[in-house]
Scaffold this motif. Structure first.
Motif, PDB file in Angstrom:
ATOM      1  N   ARG A   1       0.843  -1.188   0.000  1.00 40.73           N
ATOM      2  CA  ARG A   1       0.000   0.000   0.000  1.00 40.73           C
ATOM      3  C   ARG A   1       0.882   1.242   0.000  1.00 40.73           C
ATOM      4  NH1 ARG A   1      -3.845  -1.609   3.354  1.00 40.73           N
ATOM      5  NH2 ARG A   1      -3.052  -3.702   3.693  1.00 40.73           N
TER       6      ARG A   1
ATOM      7  N   HIS B   1      -3.015  -2.332  -2.959  1.00 37.39           N
ATOM      8  CA  HIS B   1      -4.262  -1.688  -2.540  1.00 37.39           C
ATOM      9  C   HIS B   1      -3.993  -0.224  -2.257  1.00 37.39           C
ATOM     10  CE1 HIS B   1      -5.362  -5.819  -1.566  1.00 37.39           C
ATOM     11  NE2 HIS B   1      -4.245  -5.882  -0.878  1.00 37.39           N
TER      12      HIS B   1
ATOM     13  N   ILE C   1      -2.401   0.531  -9.606  1.00 37.85           N
ATOM     14  CA  ILE C   1      -2.905  -0.382  -8.582  1.00 37.85           C
ATOM     15  C   ILE C   1      -2.964  -1.779  -9.183  1.00 37.85           C
ATOM     16  CG2 ILE C   1      -4.829  -0.989  -7.073  1.00 37.85           C
ATOM     17  CD1 ILE C   1      -5.500   1.946  -6.851  1.00 37.85           C
TER      18      ILE C   1
END
Ligand code: SF4
Ligand code: SF4
Lengths: 269, 374
Positions: free
Chosen positions: A144, A169, A178
């Motif tokens: 992330r 994510h 992503i």
């Protein structure tokens, strides 16, 4: 071989559980030269010693910079060190990235998660202009956005190199990609005769990236990757880091894919 | 090279001369129902009249009436225990406030002589020399212990059923450097040693012994005894073509033989502890209650343990299959690429001391057979 005593001069929490330490030799004459991709054995008093690659600039000469993620006893003890605390250092060990082979080439740096640490040393070096390369692209994937290492610095450098970020994510605003890193890698155009790729990250991620690279006709001899195994001594004596005929500590951690392909393909080796 | 005959009753003189030269003499003794290596102060400490019976997962010492001193094959344990210590303190660290210091532990290294070293074990020592003392980094603890060892080898005339040095080209006759090399001969009523000096130190010792000259009948009897040993091994079941074994194993990482052996193997690590060349170690770091004193210890480790290959996320070799494969492939294949020698000397210890009787020579032959049929 006995560790030299170093002291933590700077401590920077990258994100929860991952810190970057600048450490400097207590005796000022301790040399701290290294090649990007090499590692040190860091000793946390009474807890143990683990291999950690250098994540700082090889031209620094001002001690070492190490980025540590705490996931075991020793890494936790190291990550918990405070400014002023002592730490033991043996090293540098191993073979780093083959800089001479990057000269004049289009360099593709592919990092996954903490794998950015040894690659940042390489980027520092390449940005310094020795060796001179014709193009520098950095693909960096992490779970992330908050878990991206050195993000400010990388973005700052993106004036002088191409930076492609990818996360598994993201909540809220995220300008990068992503999904898995192979997505943007697949889109990248690669001149197979003039490109050299440097990879560091989880083995599965490297495996998939290598598939993409070879599908784009990049020769196996132009792919280099850094391997990780359990290590106790770093001098080829404890036997732990064996990987087929290789000792990661002395024949690696950086290997040319061409030479280790048959070992890379064997599970639980 | 000088060669002579030393009558068996004068073995005591040899022992005392070596001791008076300042060596602590280590040699074979019977202890806890097994022949092992320990300090020797007189010839009567030696396992005279004792032999050994070894088979897969089987070991017994047994009485024989030959009166021979060296009528066994190889002992439990190996000379490795005196060179690469099973456990040793590596350093001591101290911490007070934010000051830390680390002191290397360099213990006294006694000058030692090894008596009764077999040819396979000489090869094993030479292999460990490559690992610890002849690479990019030197293991000082090993190198210091190894440096001054006086090697007194005894040619092997009584191989066990588990021995296969002839396959590995490591015996039974001593062909590598020693200080003294002996062959024990019992011929009719005569009991003597043919003794050869192979070094300056060996010659100095020979000078002090009551020797007689070597006659042809002595050489002949010696040759016969050695020939009989070779024959015994060649007639036994432990034969394979060791020349092609590296390539064989490199081709067979996926052999079903690994699955079969994994069904029997307990991952107990006995084979690695008994093996004279296995060199893996791990470290233990401890602190005392004050938290100010820490120690680092090194001890033998084994590729059969779960945490041997642990990296974040789990063990790389989680299965017994992958561990046995690692062990045997290391011994017989990758070792060649790492150290330019086999990692196995054919001493048979791993076969004897495996509690479930796994025999690597059988496993090699199984892989060989399947390799051929594919
Ligand atoms: S692998 Fe077995 S036979 Fe070979 S040297 Fe080791 S203990 Fe002896
Ligand atoms: S092969 Fe035998 S001695 Fe070795 S780990 Fe397996 S059961 Fe134990």
């Amino acid at each position: 071989m006995i560790p030299a005593i170093f002291r933590v001069e700077e401590r920077n929490e990258e994100f929860a559980g991952t810190v970057t330490l600048r450490i400097r030799g207590e005796a000022r004459e301790v040399p701290t030269e290294f090649n990007p991709g090499q590692f040190n054995m860091l000793y946390a008093f009474g807890t143990g010693e683990i291999p950690i690659s250098m994540s700082g600039s090889p031209a620094d000469g001002n001690g070492y910079i190490h980025t540590i993620r705490s996931h075991g006893f020793v890494s936790r003890a190291l990550a918990d060190l405070r400014v002023g605390d002592a730490v033991g250092v043996r090293g540098p060990f191993g073979r780093g990235w083959p800089l001479d082979q990057a000269a004049g080439k289009e360099v593709l740096v592919i990092a996954g998660g903490l794998g950015m640490a040894p690659l940042r040393s390489l980027i520092y070096r390449l940005l310094s202009g020795t060796p001179e390369v014709s193009r520098l692209r950095v693909l960096y994937g992490a779970r992330r956005p908050q878990e991206m290492l050195f993000l400010t610095e990388l973005e700052y450098w993106s004036r002088r190199m191409e930076l492609i970020l990818s996360v598994d994510h993201a909540e809220g605003e995220w300008p990068g990609h992503i999904g898995v890193i192979t997505g943007p890698l697949d889109k990248a155009e690669i001149d197979p005769d003039n490109t050299i790729a440097f990879l560091c990250g989880p083995e599965v991620m490297m495996r998939f990236c290598i598939q993409v690279l070879t599908a784009k006709a990049l020769p196996e001899s132009a792919i280099f990757l850094s391997m990780e195994r359990n290590m106790k001594c770093a001098t080829g004596h404890c036997g732990h880091c064996q990987w087929g005929p290789n000792f990661i500590c002395k024949n690696g951690p950086v290997f040319c894919y061409e030479g280790i392909r048959r070992w890379f393909d064997i599970r639980a080796l | 090279m000088q060669e002579f005959v030393l009558q068996a009753e004068h073995l005591e003189v040899l022992i005392q001369v070596v001791r008076s030269e300042g060596f602590q003499l280590m040699g074979p003794v019977v202890r806890n129902g097994a022949i092992t290596y320990d300090e020797i102060s007189t010839a009567s400490d030696l396992p005279r009249g004792w032999g050994d019976e070894q088979e897969k997962g089987y070991y017994r010492v047994s009485r024989n009436d030959s009166g021979a001193y060296f009528a066994y094959a190889v002992g439990v344990g190996s000379w490795k225990q005196f060179l690469q210590l099973p456990r040793r303190k590596v350093w001591e660290a101290h911490k007070k406030d934010d000051a830390m210091d680390i002191l290397e532990v360099l213990d006294e290294v006694p000058a030692r002589a090894f008596l009764g070293v077999r040819s396979c074990d000489l090869h094993a020592i030479a292999i460990q020399d490559r690992v610890f003392a002849e690479g990019q980094y030197r293991n000082e603890n090993y190198a210091r212990r190894r440096q001054n060892i006086l090697l007194i080898a005894v040619n092997c005339t009584t191989p066990a059923a588990t021995c296969f040095c002839t396959v590995m080209n490591t015996g039974p006759k001593v062909t590598t450097p020693t200080d003294l090399t002996m062959t024990e001969v019992i011929d009719h009523k005569e009991h003597y040693f043919v003794i050869r000096s192979e070094s300056q130190r060996g010659r100095e010792i020979l000078k002090q012994l009551p020797l007689s000259s070597l006659e042809e009948r002595h050489s002949l009897a010696e040759e016969q005894a050695l020939q009989a040993a070779v024959q015994k091994m060649q007639e036994g079941p432990r034969k394979f073509d060791s020349a092609g074994v590296k390539e064989l194993l490199y081709r067979n990482y996926d052999s079903p033989v690994w699955d079969q052996v994994a069904e029997r193997c307990l991952s107990c690590a006995n084979c690695t502890m008994a093996c004279p060349t296995c060199f893996c170690s791990t470290v233990e770091d401890t602190t005392d209650l004050t938290g100010e004193h820490a120690e680092r210890w090194e001890r033998w480790d084994s590729c059969f343990t779960g945490d041997f290959s642990y990296i974040s996320g789990g063990s790389v070799r989680a299965s017994t299959r992958s561990r046995y494969r690692q062990w045997m492939t290391h011994k017989l294949a990758t070792w060649h690429d790492q150290f330019d020698t086999s990692g196995c000397v054919g001493c048979g210890r791993c076969i004897t001391w495996c509690p479930v009787g796994i025999d690597l020579t059988e496993e090699v032959q199984r892989i060989q057979q399947l390799d051929k049929t594919l």
